[in-house]
Design an enzyme around this catalytic site. Structure first.
Site, PDB file in Angstrom:
ATOM      1  N   SER A 123     -21.688  28.444 105.203  1.00  0.00           N
ATOM      2  CA  SER A 123     -21.925  26.943 105.724  1.00  0.00           C
ATOM      3  C   SER A 123     -21.944  26.043 104.576  1.00  0.00           C
ATOM      4  CB  SER A 123     -23.276  27.241 106.056  1.00  0.00           C
ATOM      5  OG  SER A 123     -23.824  25.934 106.110  1.00  0.00           O
ATOM      6  N   GLU A 125     -24.216  23.800 104.432  1.00  0.00           N
ATOM      7  CA  GLU A 125     -25.507  23.946 103.969  1.00  0.00           C
ATOM      8  C   GLU A 125     -25.802  24.420 102.512  1.00  0.00           C
ATOM      9  OE1 GLU A 125     -28.260  22.160 105.148  1.00  0.00           O
ATOM     10  OE2 GLU A 125     -26.862  21.215 106.663  1.00  0.00           O
ATOM     11  N   TYR A 147     -32.703  28.352 105.334  1.00  0.00           N
ATOM     12  CA  TYR A 147     -31.318  28.885 105.849  1.00  0.00           C
ATOM     13  C   TYR A 147     -30.116  28.730 104.899  1.00  0.00           C
ATOM     14  CZ  TYR A 147     -27.118  28.067 108.655  1.00  0.00           C
ATOM     15  OH  TYR A 147     -25.897  27.894 108.936  1.00  0.00           O
TER      16      TYR A 147
END
Ligand code: GDP
Length: 329
Positions: A123, A125, A147
């Site tokens: 990801s 992120e 996360y």
């Protein structure tokens, strides 16, 4: 006939990937976690063509059984606790599923199908507090949420199994990707659903968090093609998948309200409940490697994506959901 196992098959990406693989004549196995309210909505139209296997990334044995049953040549690990905001209230669960779940899946593949090709849903992120703009495969990571930290573990586990055991493990560093099947908690879908409700007189206001955050939003249907392409290469590698364009939440809101002829300023309120303890301010990906090595290009751009999502939410709320898109081909 090739066989593929998809974890997270009931999710947004799982459903698009299952369609893509069915269209390529794969036998598709989908791992589904038992729950009292299993949601098959996204795969209802293809459910009779998928083999559903019961399993959970928290349960090592269930992964072994699923691999023994499916005997897949390709494994796509898309299951996760995928919502950033929830990762602050359930950080340990997020780590168990989103991080350790990857190791459990890799161990199951190593034990039963070491020749299988493995795709890990990494990801953007992981870039978090970005160390360079735009972000590519060489940009250092700096995750900003439980996360992001968990996804980074999964990414490195994937790289490590490649290097330790010579397994074919690829990691796709996907920037945000959306569609009418996106969960309602994510900002794009929250906005398009809210706009449709306001347009139909079902709701008056839309409460959001940080309007200044910028994201590189692509279309999930485009992004699952990149996943498949990664597993068709001669050698496994890591690839950034992104559009290369960034927009703010404010741009998103403006575009969605304009689609129905409304002014967002009359309806949007900022609510501290939706602010995050730490924010990822700006993501914009450089997918040059995916373009040149995979021959991948995104086909749906931001305005079209937002329009597609607003229209789908309007149709759904009017009681005439649009038919699922035709299979790829
Ligand atoms: P993420 O990039 O995986 O966290 O995807 P999201 O769609 O959940 O959030 C994207 C960005 O929108 C983040 O920077 C959020 O802080 C911002 N945002 C602003 N308001 C909201 C909101 O009401 N809900 C969500 N989910 N995000 C919001």
């Amino acid at each position: 006939m090739k066989r593929a196992l998809i974890t997270g098959v009931t999710g947004q990406d799982g459903s698009y990937l299952a369609e893509l693989l069915l269209d390529k004549d794969y036998r598709v196995y989908g791992l589904v976690r038992r729950s009292s309210t299993v949601n098959f909505e996204r795969i209802a139209h293809i459910q009779d063509r998928i083999e559903i296997l019961s399993g959970d990334l928290l349960d090592q044995n269930s992964l072994l059984y699923a691999l023994r049953e499916a005997q897949p040549q390709e494994v796509y690990n898309l299951a996760a606790q995928s919502f950033v905001q929830t990762s602050w209230t359930q950080p340990v669960l997020t780590g168990d599923v989103t991080a350790l779940g990857v190791t459990r899946m890799l161990e199951a593949v190593r034990a039963f199908n070491p020749e299988a090709r493995f795709y890990q849903a990494s990801s953007s992120e992981m870039y978090g507090k970005v160390q360079a703009v735009p972000q590519n495969e060489d940009t250092p990571f700096y995750p900003r949420s439980p996360y992001g930290v968990a996804k980074l573990y999964g990414h490195w586990a994937t790289v490590n199994y490649r290097e330790s055991y010579g397994m074919f493990t690829a990691s796709g560093i996907l920037f945000n990707h959306e569609s009418p099947r996106r969960g309602l908690e994510f900002v794009t879908r929250k906005v398009t659903d809210g706009v449709a409700r306001i347009k139909l007189g079902l709701q008056r206001e839309l409460r959001l968090g940080n309007l200044g955050a910028q994201r590189d939003w692509g279309y999930a249907g485009d992004y699952v093609r990149a996943m498949w392409l990664m597993l068709q290469q001669d050698a496994p590698d890591d690839y950034v998948v992104a559009t290369g364009h960034t927009y703010s939440v404010r741009d998103l809101v403006d575009s969605a309200f304009r689609r129905v002829g409304f002014d967002w300023q009359e309806h949007v309120l900022q609510d501290p409940r939706f602010m995050r303890p730490a924010e990822v301010d700006l993501l914009v990906g450089d997918a040059a490697k995916a373009r040149t090595e995979l021959g991948w290009t995104p086909e749906v751009e931001f305005e079209e994506l937002v329009g597609m999502m607003v229209d789908a939410d309007l149709a759904r709320l009017r009681g005439h959901p649009l038919p699922p898109p035709a299979l790829f081909g």
